[in-house]
Design a protein around this motif. Structure first.
Motif, short mmCIF file in Angstrom:
data_model
loop_
_atom_site.label_atom_id
_atom_site.label_comp_id
_atom_site.label_asym_id
_atom_site.label_seq_id
_atom_site.Cartn_x
_atom_site.Cartn_y
_atom_site.Cartn_z
N GLN A 212 0.83 -1.21 0.00
CA GLN A 212 0.00 0.00 0.00
C GLN A 212 0.86 1.26 0.00
N SER A 213 1.87 1.29 0.88
CA SER A 213 2.75 2.45 0.96
C SER A 213 3.62 2.58 -0.28
N GLU A 215 2.95 1.56 -3.37
CA GLU A 215 2.13 2.03 -4.49
C GLU A 215 1.81 3.51 -4.35
N LYS A 216 1.52 3.94 -3.11
CA LYS A 216 1.18 5.35 -2.89
C LYS A 216 2.38 6.24 -3.15
N GLN A 219 2.77 6.63 -6.79
CA GLN A 219 1.74 7.53 -7.31
C GLN A 219 2.11 8.98 -7.05
N TYR A 220 2.58 9.27 -5.83
CA TYR A 220 3.00 10.63 -5.50
C TYR A 220 4.10 11.11 -6.45
N LYS A 223 2.96 11.70 -10.05
CA LYS A 223 2.18 12.92 -10.15
C LYS A 223 3.07 14.16 -10.08
N LYS A 357 2.99 15.03 1.71
CA LYS A 357 2.98 13.69 1.13
C LYS A 357 3.94 12.79 1.88
N VAL A 359 4.24 8.45 3.67
CA VAL A 359 3.61 7.14 3.90
C VAL A 359 4.14 6.60 5.23
N LYS A 366 -1.86 1.58 8.73
CA LYS A 366 -1.07 2.16 7.64
C LYS A 366 -1.84 3.36 7.11
N GLN A 368 -1.42 7.41 4.80
CA GLN A 368 -0.63 8.25 3.91
C GLN A 368 -1.21 9.66 3.90
N GLY A 369 -0.46 10.57 3.28
CA GLY A 369 -0.98 11.92 3.10
C GLY A 369 -0.51 12.92 4.13
#
Length: 422
Positions: A212-213, A215-216, A219-220, A223, A357, A359, A366, A368-369
């Protein structure tokens, strides 16, 4: 003469410094030896590199910590050799005998035997290396202002090898510079042509963290305009062109190597107990295999436990807690009490990717953000040495949050004069 037992600690990183502090003002005579006279807070080196914080704010003088100490002494030297049969070490300032020797020399960049990469890429494992990399990054943009068209691509392309926390955080920081700072500093350059490329040999970023972390974080970065390539290995680099095992190549003048670490093993240790990653095999009390009074801590130590059959992660929290355990056991020796084995309680891991941003992986949750970003900042402020450093870093972060700027983009040319390098 003194009848106090002498403990020599080699290395003033997280493990060595913690051990010295825990044994401060005990009946042991403590000698802390390091090549530099300051503790270096490695988790924030990437912010020094990107001119977000001052190098003095992630470094803390060792002697200041022990102003009121009755038993801890500091020596600035390099250890050249251990002579276990004589309980002695040879250093650049002379020989010292010990009753206990603790190797807390940490780890350096692992180039996996590739001498060309070692020569032509930029590591970031010390304050000095972070400063030199900052110089290189800023100087590239100065050079780009007058460079011919065929050289611009190399000057404006940054390749980071290694998708662990260091690589991810550095990519995020450079991406934020590209967006908010560099176009104002260099209005003559077109930063749409600036490339930030992250290469990771394994299938995912942040390999020790959750899917999860991972992939995030990807993504960050995507972007933010970072080109992320996983399952991608570097083949060779000539200083201008980096070749990949998949047949592709990238033109770049700046390759930052964050692909791995290897322990700094002291000369004189039996090479047969040195395992993968140049780590020293130790028992559950961090005693080096085959020695009665030599210990290894932190990144250097390879300890097998039921929970960690491949050794502990090479992170600050392990080093700090191993040092605390060893300090407690050494105190138990004074009372003839049995030693307790080290057991690591993993409280989680985290990484920041940029402003708002981050994780975070904890044992029970868990996330994020923005909240993860605040947790990351709070923990790193707590771990920083010295109230001054905590305050100054906090001020820099607050300033950067509201202004997207800093005043630290100063280009200090590395000295070539030999008299300053002695």
């Amino acid at each position: 003469m003194t009848d106090k037992k002498r403990i020599i600690i080699v290395g003033g990183g997280f493990a060595g410094l913690t051990l010295a502090k825990k044994l401060n003002n005990t009946v042991y005579e403590i000698l802390l030896i390091d090549k530099v006279n300051y503790h270096q807070f490695q988790p924030l080196f990437y912010q020094v590199t990107t001119a977000a914080i001052d190098p003095s704010n992630v470094s803390f003088p060792l002697r200041s910590i022990f102003h009121d100490s009755k038993n801890v002494r500091i020596r600035l030297a390099e250890v050249q050799q251990i002579i276990p049969a004589e309980n002695k070490i040879k250093t650049t300032i002379g020989d010292f005998t010990y009753d206990y020797l603790v190797a807390a020399t940490g780890a350096d960049t692992n180039f996996f035997g590739n001498k060309v990469m070692e020569e032509k890429t930029y590591p970031m494992k010390s304050t000095v290396e972070a400063l030199y990399l900052r110089y290189r990054i800023l100087k590239n943009f100065e050079d780009a202002l007058t460079a011919p068209a065929e050289e611009l691509e190399g000057l404006m392309t940054y390749v980071i090898v290694g998708g662990g926390p260091t690589g991810v955080e550095l990519c995020g920081a450079i991406a934020e510079m590209r967006k908010a700072v560099l176009p104002k500093d260099y209005p003559d350059l077109d930063f749409k042509n600036m490339k930030i490329i992250l290469l990771e040999g394994s299938p995912k970023l942040l390999g020790s963290m959750s899917e999860q972390s991972s992939e995030k974080a990807e993504q960050y970065l995507t972007k933010m305009g970072v080109h992320v390539s996983t399952s991608t290995r570097v083949k060779e680099y000539d200083g201008k062109l980096i070749s990949l095992e998949n047949g592709n190549s990238i033109r770049t003048d700046t390759v930052i190597w964050a692909a791995g670490i290897r322990g700094n093993v002291l000369e004189g240790i039996n090479p047969q107990i040195v395992v993968r990653g140049n780590r020293i095999t130790v028992d559950r009390c961090n005693k080096v295999e085959g020695y009665l009074n030599i210990f290894a801590l932190g990144d250097l130590a390879y300890m097998v436990t039921p929970k960690y059959p491949n050794g502990h992660p090479q992170v600050a929290n392990v080093a700090i807690n191993q040092a605390k355990c060893l300090a407690d056991n050494l105190k138990k020796s004074l009372k003839n009490k049995p030693w307790l084995p080290f057991e690591y309680k993993d409280k989680g891991s985290m990484a920041t990717v940029g402003k708002r941003k981050a994780v975070v992986d904890l044992s029970f949750i868990k996330f994020q953000g923005l909240f993860a970003w605040f947790v990351w900042m709070g923990l790193h402020l707590l771990l920083l040495m010295g109230m001054r450093n905590k305050i100054f870093v906090f001020i820099e972060w607050i300033n950067a949050y509201f202004t997207n700027d800093s005043t630290l983009r100063l280009i200090f040319r590395p000295l070539a004069n030999k008299k300053y390098q002695q």
